[in-house]
Every structure is written in structure tokens, then in C-alpha cells.
Design an enzyme around this catalytic site. Structure first.
Site, PDB file in Angstrom:
ATOM      1  N   LYS A   1       0.835  -1.201   0.000  1.00  0.00           N
ATOM      2  CA  LYS A   1       0.000   0.000   0.000  1.00  0.00           C
ATOM      3  C   LYS A   1       0.875   1.259   0.000  1.00  0.00           C
ATOM      4  O   LYS A   1       2.088   1.191   0.267  1.00  0.00           O
ATOM      5  CB  LYS A   1      -0.906  -0.028   1.230  1.00  0.00           C
ATOM      6  CG  LYS A   1      -1.979  -1.129   1.223  1.00  0.00           C
ATOM      7  CD  LYS A   1      -2.741  -1.060   2.548  1.00  0.00           C
ATOM      8  CE  LYS A   1      -3.882  -2.025   2.646  1.00  0.00           C
ATOM      9  NZ  LYS A   1      -4.540  -1.922   3.982  1.00  0.00           N
TER      10      LYS A   1
ATOM     11  N   TYR B   1     -12.206  -2.337  -2.907  1.00  0.00           N
ATOM     12  CA  TYR B   1     -12.709  -2.477  -1.540  1.00  0.00           C
ATOM     13  C   TYR B   1     -14.238  -2.463  -1.505  1.00  0.00           C
ATOM     14  O   TYR B   1     -14.833  -1.930  -0.564  1.00  0.00           O
ATOM     15  CB  TYR B   1     -12.143  -1.362  -0.657  1.00  0.00           C
ATOM     16  CG  TYR B   1     -10.718  -1.610  -0.180  1.00  0.00           C
ATOM     17  CD1 TYR B   1     -10.379  -2.792   0.471  1.00  0.00           C
ATOM     18  CD2 TYR B   1      -9.721  -0.644  -0.343  1.00  0.00           C
ATOM     19  CE1 TYR B   1      -9.080  -3.019   0.945  1.00  0.00           C
ATOM     20  CE2 TYR B   1      -8.416  -0.866   0.120  1.00  0.00           C
ATOM     21  CZ  TYR B   1      -8.113  -2.057   0.762  1.00  0.00           C
ATOM     22  OH  TYR B   1      -6.837  -2.280   1.227  1.00  0.00           O
TER      23      TYR B   1
ATOM     24  N   ASN C   1      -1.341  -0.336   7.425  1.00  0.00           N
ATOM     25  CA  ASN C   1      -0.784  -1.647   7.757  1.00  0.00           C
ATOM     26  C   ASN C   1      -0.004  -2.257   6.594  1.00  0.00           C
ATOM     27  O   ASN C   1       0.150  -3.463   6.493  1.00  0.00           O
ATOM     28  CB  ASN C   1      -1.888  -2.587   8.251  1.00  0.00           C
ATOM     29  CG  ASN C   1      -3.028  -2.695   7.247  1.00  0.00           C
ATOM     30  OD1 ASN C   1      -2.914  -2.213   6.127  1.00  0.00           O
ATOM     31  ND2 ASN C   1      -4.115  -3.329   7.646  1.00  0.00           N
TER      32      ASN C   1
ATOM     33  N   HIS D   1      -1.928  -5.266   1.433  1.00  0.00           N
ATOM     34  CA  HIS D   1      -3.199  -5.968   1.244  1.00  0.00           C
ATOM     35  C   HIS D   1      -2.870  -7.358   0.739  1.00  0.00           C
ATOM     36  O   HIS D   1      -1.940  -7.527  -0.058  1.00  0.00           O
ATOM     37  CB  HIS D   1      -4.058  -5.240   0.194  1.00  0.00           C
ATOM     38  CG  HIS D   1      -5.207  -6.083  -0.281  1.00  0.00           C
ATOM     39  ND1 HIS D   1      -6.406  -6.156   0.402  1.00  0.00           N
ATOM     40  CD2 HIS D   1      -5.326  -6.934  -1.336  1.00  0.00           C
ATOM     41  CE1 HIS D   1      -7.215  -7.002  -0.226  1.00  0.00           C
ATOM     42  NE2 HIS D   1      -6.578  -7.494  -1.283  1.00  0.00           N
TER      43      HIS D   1
ATOM     44  N   GLU E   1      -9.768 -10.382  -7.455  1.00  0.00           N
ATOM     45  CA  GLU E   1      -8.805  -9.279  -7.327  1.00  0.00           C
ATOM     46  C   GLU E   1      -7.703  -9.360  -8.391  1.00  0.00           C
ATOM     47  O   GLU E   1      -7.272  -8.340  -8.925  1.00  0.00           O
ATOM     48  CB  GLU E   1      -8.196  -9.286  -5.918  1.00  0.00           C
ATOM     49  CG  GLU E   1      -9.229  -8.901  -4.851  1.00  0.00           C
ATOM     50  CD  GLU E   1      -8.735  -9.075  -3.416  1.00  0.00           C
ATOM     51  OE1 GLU E   1      -7.577  -9.508  -3.210  1.00  0.00           O
ATOM     52  OE2 GLU E   1      -9.508  -8.757  -2.489  1.00  0.00           O
TER      53      GLU E   1
END
Ligand code: IDP
Ligand code: MG
Length: 160
Positions: A10, A50, A123, A126, A137
């Protein structure tokens, strides 16, 4: 048994200069990089990726996070790669992610902190949650022609 999974480093991971460190962990585990590229997604694309979270209260923070800079997207391949990569990532909130996991080693914020600040939990990565998500995805992020099939040194130890 041999699965493909989608991983995104990310924007927080890219901006912190952790692309090499994170990618190296997957390579060292023997996972094969089947596809890789850098992409700066817009809000429309973020909503597709998302989709399951769009109506949640943390979505606006998550959308700001995923669109704040480019991500490095990759498809990793290996034995039960989907659950393996989730294990290597660690739990969603870095505070609960054990040392040895990517989120536990390189981040520390908690749900509580993110919610109080109204921000998405930074974080770093993904990783697809299950087979259905991985398939969906990978299709969303990569064209067929971008996903490569080749031999790696690990095949000798994995396939025989
Ligand atoms: P995952 O990335 O571990 O699969 P998900 O529940 O699918 O976790 O959430 C997607 C992303 O949204 C998380 O990685 C995190 O960045 C963010 N997020 C999830 N829950 C919260 C929350 O309660 N507050 C803020 N951000 C959240
Ligand atoms: Mg998820």
C-alpha cells in the site's frame, strides 16, 4: 494446491521505502512473483477493490489511504499461497500482529487509534483473503498478458 494471490504494497509501504524488504520476505519463502507493477489508483478503482467495505464507517479513511500514492501490486504463486501470505502479513491491526509478521514487524498502530483519528489503518499491505477474492482481485488488477508463467529455482524443490 498451487494458488495465486494478490498482494498490494500500500502507499504507506511504498512511501516508507519498504517495497524491497516486503517483497524479499515473499521471495525468501519461495513464492514466485507471477506479476508486478506500480499503480496509483483513483477513488473509482478503490471502490471496486474495496467493494465489501464501501458502506463501512472507516471507508473514507481507507479510500484516502489507498489513493494517497502509488501501490506496488503483485501476483504471488505457491503452495496454498493465499493463506500463507495472509499469515505472513499478520492481523489487520498491527498492534495485534505478532512479531515476525510484516504488519507486526514494521507497524504498530491499533484499531482504537485509527478510529479515534478517523484514519484508515496503515498496515502496509493488502493480501487476498480467500480463493474467491484472489480470483476476483487478480482479474481486477492484472490483464492475462501481465501474468507470467516461468520456471524458478524453487520449482525444483516444490514440484518434485
Ligand atoms: P485486511 O486488509 O486485513 O483484509 P479488512 O478488514 O479487509 O482487512 O480491511 C481492509 C483495510 O481497511 C485494512 O487493511 C485497513 O487498512 C483498513 N481497515 C479495516 N478496518 C478498519 C477500521 O476499523 N478502522 C480503520 N481502518 C480499517
Ligand atoms: Mg480484506
Amino acid at each position: 494446491m498451487i494458488e495465486k494471490t494478490l498482494v498490494l504494497i500500500k502507499p504507506d509501504g511504498v512511501q516508507r521505502g519498504l517495497v524491497g524488504e516486503i517483497t524479499q520476505r515473499f521471495e525468501k519463502a519461495g513464492l514466485k512473483i507471477a506479476a508486478m507493477k506500480m499503480v496509483w489508483v483513483d477513488k473509482k478503482f478503490a471502490k471496486k477493490h474495496y467493494a465489501e467495505h464501501v458502506d463501512k464507517k472507516f471507508y473514507s479513511g481507507l479510500e484516502s489511504l489507498i489513493t494517497m500514492g502509488p501501490v506496488v501490486a503483485m501476483v504471488l504463486e505457491g503452495v496454498e499461497a493465499i493463506s500463507l501470505v495472509r499469515k505472513m502479513a499478520g492481523s489487520t491491526d498491527p498492534k495485534s500482529a505478532p512479531p515476525g509478521t510484516i504488519r507486526g514487524d514494521y507497524a504498530h498502530i491499533s484499531y482504537d487509534y485509527a478510529d479515534k483519528k478517523g484514519i484508515g489503518i496503515k498496515n502496509l499491505i493488502h493480501a487476498s483473503a480467500n480463493e474467491k477474492d484472489a480470483e476476483k482481485e487478480i482479474k481486477l488488477w492484472f490483464g492475462k498478458e501481465e501474468i507470467h508463467s516461468y520456471s524458478s529455482v524453487h520449482d525444483v524443490h516444490i514440484l518434485k
